[in-house]
Motif scaffolding. Structure first.
Motif, PDB file in Angstrom:
ATOM      1  N   VAL A  11       0.617  -1.216   0.114  1.00 28.56           N
ATOM      2  CA  VAL A  11       0.005  -0.052  -0.165  1.00 28.56           C
ATOM      3  C   VAL A  11       1.031   1.287  -0.108  1.00 28.56           C
ATOM      4  N   ILE A  12       0.932   1.992  -1.001  1.00 27.98           N
ATOM      5  CA  ILE A  12       1.654   2.904  -1.073  1.00 27.98           C
ATOM      6  C   ILE A  12       1.070   4.384  -0.667  1.00 27.98           C
ATOM      7  N   GLY A  13       1.363   5.108   0.296  1.00 23.26           N
ATOM      8  CA  GLY A  13       0.587   5.992   1.001  1.00 23.26           C
ATOM      9  C   GLY A  13      -0.098   5.572   2.021  1.00 23.26           C
ATOM     10  N   GLY A  14       0.304   4.147   2.512  1.00 25.68           N
ATOM     11  CA  GLY A  14      -0.275   3.543   3.546  1.00 25.68           C
ATOM     12  C   GLY A  14      -0.448   3.900   4.847  1.00 25.68           C
ATOM     13  N   SER A  15       0.623   5.307   5.187  1.00 27.34           N
ATOM     14  CA  SER A  15       0.799   5.778   6.501  1.00 27.34           C
ATOM     15  C   SER A  15      -0.563   6.849   6.340  1.00 27.34           C
ATOM     16  N   VAL A  39       6.588   8.964   5.270  1.00 23.06           N
ATOM     17  CA  VAL A  39       6.618   8.971   6.904  1.00 23.06           C
ATOM     18  C   VAL A  39       5.985   7.510   7.117  1.00 23.06           C
ATOM     19  N   GLN A  40       6.467   7.306   8.410  1.00 23.04           N
ATOM     20  CA  GLN A  40       5.895   6.078   9.106  1.00 23.04           C
ATOM     21  C   GLN A  40       5.055   6.533  10.349  1.00 23.04           C
ATOM     22  N   ARG A  41       3.812   6.163  10.266  1.00 22.89           N
ATOM     23  CA  ARG A  41       2.843   6.582  11.331  1.00 22.89           C
ATOM     24  C   ARG A  41       2.377   5.535  12.054  1.00 22.89           C
ATOM     25  N   HIS A  42       2.532   4.178  11.743  1.00 20.44           N
ATOM     26  CA  HIS A  42       1.992   2.895  12.359  1.00 20.44           C
ATOM     27  C   HIS A  42       3.391   1.967  12.334  1.00 20.44           C
ATOM     28  N   HIS A  43       3.258   1.093  13.287  1.00 20.37           N
ATOM     29  CA  HIS A  43       4.471   0.010  13.223  1.00 20.37           C
ATOM     30  C   HIS A  43       4.102  -1.475  13.339  1.00 20.37           C
ATOM     31  N   ASP A  44       2.898  -1.562  12.651  1.00 20.08           N
ATOM     32  CA  ASP A  44       2.511  -2.964  12.899  1.00 20.08           C
ATOM     33  C   ASP A  44       2.494  -3.940  11.511  1.00 20.08           C
ATOM     34  N   VAL A  45       2.783  -3.315  10.397  1.00 23.90           N
ATOM     35  CA  VAL A  45       3.406  -4.095   9.124  1.00 23.90           C
ATOM     36  C   VAL A  45       4.811  -3.738   8.644  1.00 23.90           C
ATOM     37  N   PRO A  46       5.415  -4.421   7.635  1.00 24.13           N
ATOM     38  CA  PRO A  46       6.655  -4.014   7.122  1.00 24.13           C
ATOM     39  C   PRO A  46       6.537  -2.811   6.725  1.00 24.13           C
ATOM     40  N   PHE A  47       7.415  -1.659   6.746  1.00 29.13           N
ATOM     41  CA  PHE A  47       7.592  -0.256   6.239  1.00 29.13           C
ATOM     42  C   PHE A  47       8.720  -0.169   5.570  1.00 29.13           C
ATOM     43  N   TYR A  48       8.312   0.390   4.170  1.00 29.43           N
ATOM     44  CA  TYR A  48       9.408   0.636   3.218  1.00 29.43           C
ATOM     45  C   TYR A  48       9.455   2.208   3.268  1.00 29.43           C
ATOM     46  N   SER A  49      10.544   2.878   3.492  1.00 26.70           N
ATOM     47  CA  SER A  49      10.583   4.508   3.611  1.00 26.70           C
ATOM     48  C   SER A  49      11.156   4.775   2.020  1.00 26.70           C
TER      49      SER A  49
END
Ligand code: NAD
Length: 243
Positions: A11-15, A39-49
């Motif tokens: 999900v691009i723009g998933g934050s 930006v990362q606003r949540h921490h429960d799925v893998p995140f790609y900055s």
């Protein structure tokens, strides 16, 4: 019975507001999902900055996550001081997402467009996806969303990629960072004694959970007619849809 395998989602723009609800619904039904965002606003799925204007950022995230379906919700918010950011992200960035998807052999790309792509300041009543984009777009934001949407729809079939665009109007619900905030600011500025129009203006608003569900359904129904069973809707469904 469908023989399709389960998709792996990015999900691009998933934050963001809509993106977050899409992620939550995917997690709730047990799907594999990662987020790509600046930006990362949540921490429960893998995140790609990363930034979608950097094709390599997107390609790296697709490859590392094993993505087969991208849901692209990223956009600068309406009201930016410098309109060039809209074209940079919504047009050039969307093209970079398409390029990365094709290069990595992604199967599906769902794009969050906007009902504003057919708005030129005049009333829009009972319009559907057959209507052309207006000759004079309402503003840079809506113009850039229309150009991004056109790129997405043109990319359908490229390298086996299937694409679809959804056109939400106003969106409300938990996590909204625009609509209620804007209304509240109007109230704080004491501007509530103005009335625009004759109190008979209509506008479409949709609950964010329904918008998220529409994205999941669009992804599900976006199947290649050569690999699907007879009950599936084919890629003819890739015309933009008013949600
Ligand atoms: P949002 O601002 O809450 O979320 C957008 C996300 O995209 C943010 O997390 C932001 O960090 C990210 N992003 C922005 N630029 C990026 C970039 N260059 N690279 C990577 N990530 C980037 O907005 P939203 O309300 O969730 O809107 C989501 C989509 O829905 C947008 O495409 C918007 O045009 C569309 N839309 C929203 C509404 C509405 O009322 N909110 C209505 C119609 C259409």
């Amino acid at each position: 019975m469908s023989t399709q395998h389960k998709d792996v989602y990015l999900v691009i723009g998933g934050s963001g507001f809509v993106g977050r609800h899409i992620v939550e619904q995917l997690v709730a039904r047990g799907d594999v999902v990662s987020v790509f965002d600046i930006v990362q606003r949540h921490h429960d799925v893998p995140f790609y900055s990363g930034d979608i204007t950097d094709e390599q950022d997107v390609l790296n995230a697709i490859r590392k996550s094993g993505t087969t379906c991208i849901i692209h919700t990223a956009s600068p918010q309406h009201g930016a001081k410098d309109p060039s950011i809209y074209y940079k992200v919504n047009v050039d960035g969307t093209q970079a997402v398409i390029n990365a998807a094709v290069a990595a052999g992604v199967r599906k790309l769902v794009y969050t467009s906007s009902a504003g792509v057919v708005f030129d300041g005049k009333d829009v009543i009972n319009l559907d996806e057959r209507a052309p984009y207006p000759e004079k777009p309402f503003d840079a934001y809506n113009d850039s969303k229309a150009k991004g949407e056109a790129l997405i729809l043109e990319a359908n079939g490229k390298g086996g990629l299937l694409t679809v665009a959804l056109r939400p109007a106003g969106i409300f619900g938990p996590g909204d960072r625009q609509m209620m905030v804007g209304l509240y600011q109007v109230y704080q500025r004491g501007q509530t004694h103005f009335q625009v129009g004759g109190n008979n203006n209509l506008f479409d608003y949709t609950y964010v959970g329904n918008i998220a569900q529409a994205h999941l359904l669009a992804a599900e129904k976006l199947v290649d007619s050569t690999t699907s069973d007879s009950t599936s809707i084919t890629s003819a469904s890739t015309d933009a849809t008013l949600v």
